[in-house]
Motif scaffolding. Structure first.
Motif, PDB file in Angstrom:
ATOM      1  N   GLY A  37      97.638  10.035 -22.531  1.00 45.59           N
ATOM      2  CA  GLY A  37      98.606  10.669 -23.419  1.00 45.59           C
ATOM      3  C   GLY A  37      98.361  12.152 -23.598  1.00 45.59           C
ATOM      4  N   SER A  38      97.131  12.601 -23.377  1.00 47.37           N
ATOM      5  CA  SER A  38      96.805  14.008 -23.615  1.00 47.37           C
ATOM      6  C   SER A  38      96.943  14.870 -22.365  1.00 47.37           C
ATOM      7  CB  SER A  38      95.372  14.125 -24.148  1.00 47.37           C
ATOM      8  OG  SER A  38      94.439  13.797 -23.131  1.00 47.37           O
ATOM      9  N   LEU A  39      97.334  14.293 -21.236  1.00 48.34           N
ATOM     10  CA  LEU A  39      97.456  15.079 -20.013  1.00 48.34           C
ATOM     11  C   LEU A  39      98.576  16.098 -20.138  1.00 48.34           C
ATOM     12  CD1 LEU A  39      97.043  12.315 -17.293  1.00 48.34           C
ATOM     13  CD2 LEU A  39      95.394  14.059 -17.946  1.00 48.34           C
ATOM     14  N   SER A  40      98.303  17.303 -19.675  1.00 49.45           N
ATOM     15  CA  SER A  40      99.323  18.345 -19.691  1.00 49.45           C
ATOM     16  C   SER A  40      99.257  19.110 -18.371  1.00 49.45           C
ATOM     17  CB  SER A  40      99.104  19.293 -20.869  1.00 49.45           C
ATOM     18  OG  SER A  40      97.839  19.919 -20.762  1.00 49.45           O
ATOM     19  N   GLU A  41     100.296  19.871 -18.101  1.00 46.04           N
ATOM     20  CA  GLU A  41     100.356  20.613 -16.851  1.00 46.04           C
ATOM     21  C   GLU A  41      99.195  21.595 -16.767  1.00 46.04           C
ATOM     22  OE1 GLU A  41     104.185  22.345 -16.196  1.00 46.04           O
ATOM     23  OE2 GLU A  41     105.232  20.483 -16.685  1.00 46.04           O
ATOM     24  N   GLY A  42      98.584  21.653 -15.587  1.00 44.30           N
ATOM     25  CA  GLY A  42      97.460  22.548 -15.367  1.00 44.30           C
ATOM     26  C   GLY A  42      96.107  21.885 -15.527  1.00 44.30           C
ATOM     27  N   ASP A  43      96.066  20.659 -16.071  1.00 46.36           N
ATOM     28  CA  ASP A  43      94.790  19.956 -16.211  1.00 46.36           C
ATOM     29  C   ASP A  43      94.285  19.531 -14.835  1.00 46.36           C
ATOM     30  OD1 ASP A  43      94.819  20.136 -18.949  1.00 46.36           O
ATOM     31  OD2 ASP A  43      95.589  18.116 -19.274  1.00 46.36           O
ATOM     32  N   THR A  54      95.510  18.880  -9.549  1.00 44.29           N
ATOM     33  CA  THR A  54      95.943  19.555 -10.765  1.00 44.29           C
ATOM     34  C   THR A  54      97.276  18.965 -11.191  1.00 44.29           C
ATOM     35  OG1 THR A  54      94.871  21.567  -9.978  1.00 44.29           O
ATOM     36  CG2 THR A  54      96.436  21.796 -11.787  1.00 44.29           C
ATOM     37  N   VAL A  55      97.412  18.657 -12.461  1.00 45.27           N
ATOM     38  CA  VAL A  55      98.647  18.064 -12.975  1.00 45.27           C
ATOM     39  C   VAL A  55      99.763  19.094 -12.862  1.00 45.27           C
ATOM     40  CG1 VAL A  55      99.772  17.079 -14.996  1.00 45.27           C
ATOM     41  CG2 VAL A  55      97.374  16.566 -14.535  1.00 45.27           C
ATOM     42  N   ALA A  56     100.864  18.692 -12.203  1.00 46.14           N
ATOM     43  CA  ALA A  56     101.986  19.595 -11.998  1.00 46.14           C
ATOM     44  C   ALA A  56     103.160  19.264 -12.920  1.00 46.14           C
ATOM     45  CB  ALA A  56     102.447  19.535 -10.544  1.00 46.14           C
ATOM     46  N   PRO A  87      87.784  22.588 -14.666  1.00 49.27           N
ATOM     47  CA  PRO A  87      88.552  23.357 -13.680  1.00 49.27           C
ATOM     48  C   PRO A  87      87.621  24.076 -12.719  1.00 49.27           C
ATOM     49  CG  PRO A  87      88.637  24.418 -15.816  1.00 49.27           C
ATOM     50  CD  PRO A  87      87.948  23.110 -16.007  1.00 49.27           C
ATOM     51  N   GLU A  88      88.145  24.374 -11.542  1.00 53.87           N
ATOM     52  CA  GLU A  88      87.359  25.108 -10.562  1.00 53.87           C
ATOM     53  C   GLU A  88      87.058  26.492 -11.113  1.00 53.87           C
ATOM     54  OE1 GLU A  88      89.347  25.214  -6.838  1.00 53.87           O
ATOM     55  OE2 GLU A  88      89.316  23.053  -6.595  1.00 53.87           O
ATOM     56  N   VAL A  89      85.815  26.897 -11.007  1.00 53.71           N
ATOM     57  CA  VAL A  89      85.397  28.191 -11.536  1.00 53.71           C
ATOM     58  C   VAL A  89      85.256  29.164 -10.385  1.00 53.71           C
ATOM     59  CG1 VAL A  89      83.598  29.393 -12.818  1.00 53.71           C
ATOM     60  CG2 VAL A  89      84.173  27.035 -13.395  1.00 53.71           C
ATOM     61  N   ALA A  90      85.884  30.337 -10.534  1.00 51.76           N
ATOM     62  CA  ALA A  90      85.773  31.362  -9.507  1.00 51.76           C
ATOM     63  C   ALA A  90      84.402  32.015  -9.604  1.00 51.76           C
ATOM     64  CB  ALA A  90      86.869  32.406  -9.690  1.00 51.76           C
TER      65      ALA A  90
END
Length: 135
Positions: A37-43, A54-56, A87-90
């Motif tokens: 339920g907490s998934l959002s775009e960009g996760d 990545t959630v689109a 998230p991937e870290v640069a």
């Protein structure tokens, strides 16, 4: 009284692990529902099959779109999302490294003569299959 003690003790020994196991399953199911339920775009997520993406898009109640590579978006059931991942870290140095990588990618050919030419390095080597214990 002594006749009831042994059967009662036996029931307790069997019932306690069953109750504890059920509670653990309920807690895990609640956490999974909360995650979905907490998934959002960009996760950044990992699916149950081990695929990272990545959630689109999260507009549907039952499905979710996950970008698994730049420009490649696939549709999954929400239940297939196993966990959120960091998230991937640069790199800390930033864009300067990107220029260095591009410069390093340009390799000038080295001309050699004589026996060194015959010793070209082979392509990627393939490991032999693992041999399991033979019977």
């Amino acid at each position: 009284m002594e006749q009831l003690f042994l059967p009662l003790l036996l029931m307790l020994v069997v019932a306690i692990p069953l109750v504890m196991g059920t509670r653990k399953q309920k807690r895990a199911a609640q956490e999974q529902q909360k995650l979905q339920g907490s998934l959002s775009e960009g996760d950044r997520v990992m699916t149950t099959s081990g695929l990272y993406g990545t959630v689109a898009d999260t507009s549907s109640d039952t499905t979710i779109d996950i970008e698994i590579a730049p420009g490649v978006v696939t549709t999954w059931l929400r239940q297939a999302v196993r966990e959120k991942v960091a998230p991937e870290v640069a790199d800390e140095t930033g864009a300067d490294d990107a220029e260095d990588v591009n410069d390093a990618a340009v390799v000038e050919p080295v001309e050699t003569t004589g026996p060194a030419q015959a010793e070209e390095k082979p392509g990627p080597q393939i490991a032999p299959p693992l041999e399991h214990e033979k019977k």
